[in-house]
Design an enzyme around this catalytic site. Structure first.
Site, PDB file in Angstrom:
ATOM      1  N   ARG A  50       3.834  -7.684  14.254  1.00  0.00           N
ATOM      2  CA  ARG A  50       3.232  -6.795  13.430  1.00  0.00           C
ATOM      3  C   ARG A  50       1.714  -7.288  12.590  1.00  0.00           C
ATOM      4  O   ARG A  50       0.689  -6.645  12.607  1.00  0.00           O
ATOM      5  CB  ARG A  50       3.974  -5.912  12.375  1.00  0.00           C
ATOM      6  CG  ARG A  50       4.957  -5.073  13.131  1.00  0.00           C
ATOM      7  CD  ARG A  50       6.017  -4.467  12.166  1.00  0.00           C
ATOM      8  NE  ARG A  50       5.821  -3.879  10.953  1.00  0.00           N
ATOM      9  CZ  ARG A  50       6.242  -3.663   9.920  1.00  0.00           C
ATOM     10  NH1 ARG A  50       7.710  -4.079   9.960  1.00  0.00           N
ATOM     11  NH2 ARG A  50       6.102  -2.815   8.904  1.00  0.00           N
ATOM     12  N   ARG A  54      -5.665   2.464  11.355  1.00  0.00           N
ATOM     13  CA  ARG A  54      -5.262   1.224  11.525  1.00  0.00           C
ATOM     14  C   ARG A  54      -6.265   0.595  12.783  1.00  0.00           C
ATOM     15  O   ARG A  54      -5.927  -0.698  13.021  1.00  0.00           O
ATOM     16  CB  ARG A  54      -3.792   1.077  12.221  1.00  0.00           C
ATOM     17  CG  ARG A  54      -2.878   0.716  10.889  1.00  0.00           C
ATOM     18  CD  ARG A  54      -1.306   0.747  11.914  1.00  0.00           C
ATOM     19  NE  ARG A  54      -0.352  -0.089  10.847  1.00  0.00           N
ATOM     20  CZ  ARG A  54       0.486   0.520  10.264  1.00  0.00           C
ATOM     21  NH1 ARG A  54       0.198   1.996   9.996  1.00  0.00           N
ATOM     22  NH2 ARG A  54       1.424  -0.190   9.851  1.00  0.00           N
ATOM     23  N   LYS A 107       0.745  -1.397  -0.090  1.00  0.00           N
ATOM     24  CA  LYS A 107      -0.179  -0.032  -0.060  1.00  0.00           C
ATOM     25  C   LYS A 107       1.081   1.316   0.106  1.00  0.00           C
ATOM     26  O   LYS A 107       0.302   2.326  -0.668  1.00  0.00           O
ATOM     27  CB  LYS A 107      -1.181  -0.037   1.234  1.00  0.00           C
ATOM     28  CG  LYS A 107      -0.347  -0.130   2.557  1.00  0.00           C
ATOM     29  CD  LYS A 107      -1.553  -0.132   3.448  1.00  0.00           C
ATOM     30  CE  LYS A 107      -1.102   0.111   5.099  1.00  0.00           C
ATOM     31  NZ  LYS A 107       0.446  -0.771   5.307  1.00  0.00           N
ATOM     32  N   ARG A 122      14.542  -1.646   7.906  1.00  0.00           N
ATOM     33  CA  ARG A 122      14.040  -1.110   8.899  1.00  0.00           C
ATOM     34  C   ARG A 122      14.322  -2.275  10.202  1.00  0.00           C
ATOM     35  O   ARG A 122      13.984  -3.214   9.988  1.00  0.00           O
ATOM     36  CB  ARG A 122      12.640  -0.878   8.499  1.00  0.00           C
ATOM     37  CG  ARG A 122      12.109   0.426   7.959  1.00  0.00           C
ATOM     38  CD  ARG A 122      11.022   0.627   7.558  1.00  0.00           C
ATOM     39  NE  ARG A 122       9.801   0.012   8.161  1.00  0.00           N
ATOM     40  CZ  ARG A 122       8.519   0.232   8.041  1.00  0.00           C
ATOM     41  NH1 ARG A 122       8.025   0.774   6.961  1.00  0.00           N
ATOM     42  NH2 ARG A 122       7.629  -0.213   9.050  1.00  0.00           N
ATOM     43  N   ARG A 134      12.954  -6.590   2.696  1.00  0.00           N
ATOM     44  CA  ARG A 134      12.965  -5.310   2.253  1.00  0.00           C
ATOM     45  C   ARG A 134      14.074  -4.521   2.706  1.00  0.00           C
ATOM     46  O   ARG A 134      14.512  -4.629   3.851  1.00  0.00           O
ATOM     47  CB  ARG A 134      11.816  -4.816   2.920  1.00  0.00           C
ATOM     48  CG  ARG A 134      11.386  -3.191   2.673  1.00  0.00           C
ATOM     49  CD  ARG A 134      10.098  -2.936   2.693  1.00  0.00           C
ATOM     50  NE  ARG A 134       9.510  -2.684   4.114  1.00  0.00           N
ATOM     51  CZ  ARG A 134       8.375  -2.326   4.390  1.00  0.00           C
ATOM     52  NH1 ARG A 134       7.534  -1.912   3.626  1.00  0.00           N
ATOM     53  NH2 ARG A 134       8.055  -2.040   5.862  1.00  0.00           N
TER      54      ARG A 134
HETATM   55  P1  AMP Z   1       4.281   1.435   8.831  1.00  0.00           P
HETATM   56  O1  AMP Z   1       5.551   2.118   8.239  1.00  0.00           O
HETATM   57  O2  AMP Z   1       2.878   1.799   8.193  1.00  0.00           O
HETATM   58  O3  AMP Z   1       4.472  -0.111   8.766  1.00  0.00           O
HETATM   59  O4  AMP Z   1       4.107   1.872  10.454  1.00  0.00           O
HETATM   60  C1  AMP Z   1       5.346   1.486  11.217  1.00  0.00           C
HETATM   61  C2  AMP Z   1       5.005   1.546  12.491  1.00  0.00           C
HETATM   62  O5  AMP Z   1       4.358   2.697  12.972  1.00  0.00           O
HETATM   63  C3  AMP Z   1       3.851   0.663  12.947  1.00  0.00           C
HETATM   64  O6  AMP Z   1       4.047  -0.868  13.216  1.00  0.00           O
HETATM   65  C4  AMP Z   1       3.337   1.297  14.310  1.00  0.00           C
HETATM   66  O7  AMP Z   1       3.807   0.947  15.417  1.00  0.00           O
HETATM   67  C5  AMP Z   1       3.284   2.543  13.877  1.00  0.00           C
HETATM   68  N1  AMP Z   1       2.021   3.274  13.420  1.00  0.00           N
HETATM   69  C6  AMP Z   1       1.861   3.685  11.813  1.00  0.00           C
HETATM   70  N2  AMP Z   1       0.655   4.196  11.613  1.00  0.00           N
HETATM   71  C7  AMP Z   1       0.092   3.754  12.892  1.00  0.00           C
HETATM   72  C8  AMP Z   1      -1.308   4.011  13.106  1.00  0.00           C
HETATM   73  N3  AMP Z   1      -2.287   4.448  12.176  1.00  0.00           N
HETATM   74  N4  AMP Z   1      -1.755   3.533  14.231  1.00  0.00           N
HETATM   75  C9  AMP Z   1      -0.920   3.046  15.304  1.00  0.00           C
HETATM   76  N5  AMP Z   1       0.438   2.853  15.155  1.00  0.00           N
HETATM   77  C10 AMP Z   1       0.734   3.258  13.838  1.00  0.00           C
END
Ligand code: AMP
Length: 211
Positions: free
Chosen positions: A169, A89, A14, A158, A125
Site C-alpha cells: 500500500r 488517489r 487523514k 483490518r 492499528r
Molecule cells: P483506505 O481505508 O483509505 O486505506 O482504503 C483501503 C483500500 O481501499 C485501499 O488500499 C484501496 O484498495 C481502496 N481504495 C480506497 N480509496 C480508493 C481510491 N480513491 N482509489 C482506488 N482505491 C481506493
C-alpha cells in the site's frame, strides 16, 4: 459546494482528522475506504469487485472509484462543505473532480509522515467493529484488551493492515502521490501539514487552516 481533499499515505492520520473536523465543523465526510468496506460487508457488486484489489493493497480501478464518489456527491446541495478522505488517489481521479464546477476542489491538504512511522502506525492499528473508533496496540491501547473504550464493541485488525500488504500500500501511494501534489501545487491549492505530531496538535493546525 466546497470540496476539501485530504491527501496522505495510509496511516498518515487523514482519516482520524477528517472525521473529527467534520464532526466539529459540521462538514460532510466521505472516506472511500470506509465506503468500500461497507459495500463489501453488504456483499454489493462494487464491494465484491473492490475486495480483490483491497486484499492485495492495490488501487481499485479509477472508473469504479469515480462513479462511487460522483454518486455520493451528486445528491448534495451547493451549500455543503465536504471533506474527502482517500479520494483522489490518482491524477485521473483528481481531474474527474475538477472537471465539474460543482465538485472542483477548493483546497488539498497533504499529511506528511515518515515511512517508518507509517509502518508502525498501520501494523499496530486496531479498529472497533461496531463504531469504527481507531486504537493502536502501543500508541493508543484500549483500557481493556480487544474491547472498544467508547462502545464496548470488539476490536479487530483490518486484513490490509498486515505487514506485507502495508508495504505494498505504501509503495502504491508513493507511485501516485507526486503527480497529485503537482496537480494541486501548480494550481495553488496545496497546503502541507506535518502529520508526525500528536492528534490534537495536527487538529489545531487544521482548524486554523480550514475553520
Ligand atoms: P483506505 O481505508 O483509505 O486505506 O482504503 C483501503 C483500500 O481501499 C485501499 O488500499 C484501496 O484498495 C481502496 N481504495 C480506497 N480509496 C480508493 C481510491 N480513491 N482509489 C482506488 N482505491 C481506493
Amino acid at each position: 459546494m466546497k470540496i476539501i481533499v485530504f491527501l496522505g499515505a495510509p496511516g498518515s492520520g487523514k482519516g482520524t482528522q477528517a472525521k473529527s473536523l467534520a464532526d466539529r465543523l459540521g462538514f460532510i465526510h466521505f472516506s472511500t475506504g470506509d465506503m468500500l468496506r461497507e459495500a463489501i460487508q453488504r456483499k454489493e457488486p462494487v464491494g465484491v469487485q473492490a475486495n480483490q484489489y483491497i486484499v492485495k493493497g492495490e488501487l481499485v480501478p479509477d472508473p469504479v472509484m469515480i462513479e462511487l464518489i460522483e454518486n455520493a456527491l451528486s445528491p448534495l446541495n451547493n451549500t455543503a462543505t465536504v471533506v474527502l478522505d482517500g479520494f483522489p488517489r490518482t491524477l485521473p481521479q483528481a481531474k474527474a473532480l475538477d472537471s465539474s464546477a460543482k465538485t472542483k476542489v477548493s483546497i488539498a491538504v497533504s499529511f506528511s509522515v515518515p515511512q517508518n512511522v507509517l509502518v508502525d502506525r498501520l501494523t499496530g492499528r486496531r479498529i472497533c467493529k461496531q463504531c469504527g473508533a481507531s486504537y493502536h496496540t502501543v500508541f493508543l491501547p484500549p483500557k481493556q484488551d480487544f474491547i472498544c473504550d467508547k462502545c464496548q464493541g470488539p476490536l479487530f485488525q483490518r486484513p490490509d493492515d498486515n505487514q506485507s500488504v502495508v508495504v505494498n500500500r505504501l509503495k502504491v501511494f508513493e507511485s501516485q502521490n507526486a503527480d497529485l501534489l503537482k496537480h494541486y501545487e501548480s494550481t495553488h491549492r496545496l497546503v502541507t501539514v506535518n502529520g508526525d505530531r500528536p492528534v490534537n496538535v495536527v487538529q489545531s493546525d487544521l482548524d486554523r487552516l480550514l475553520g
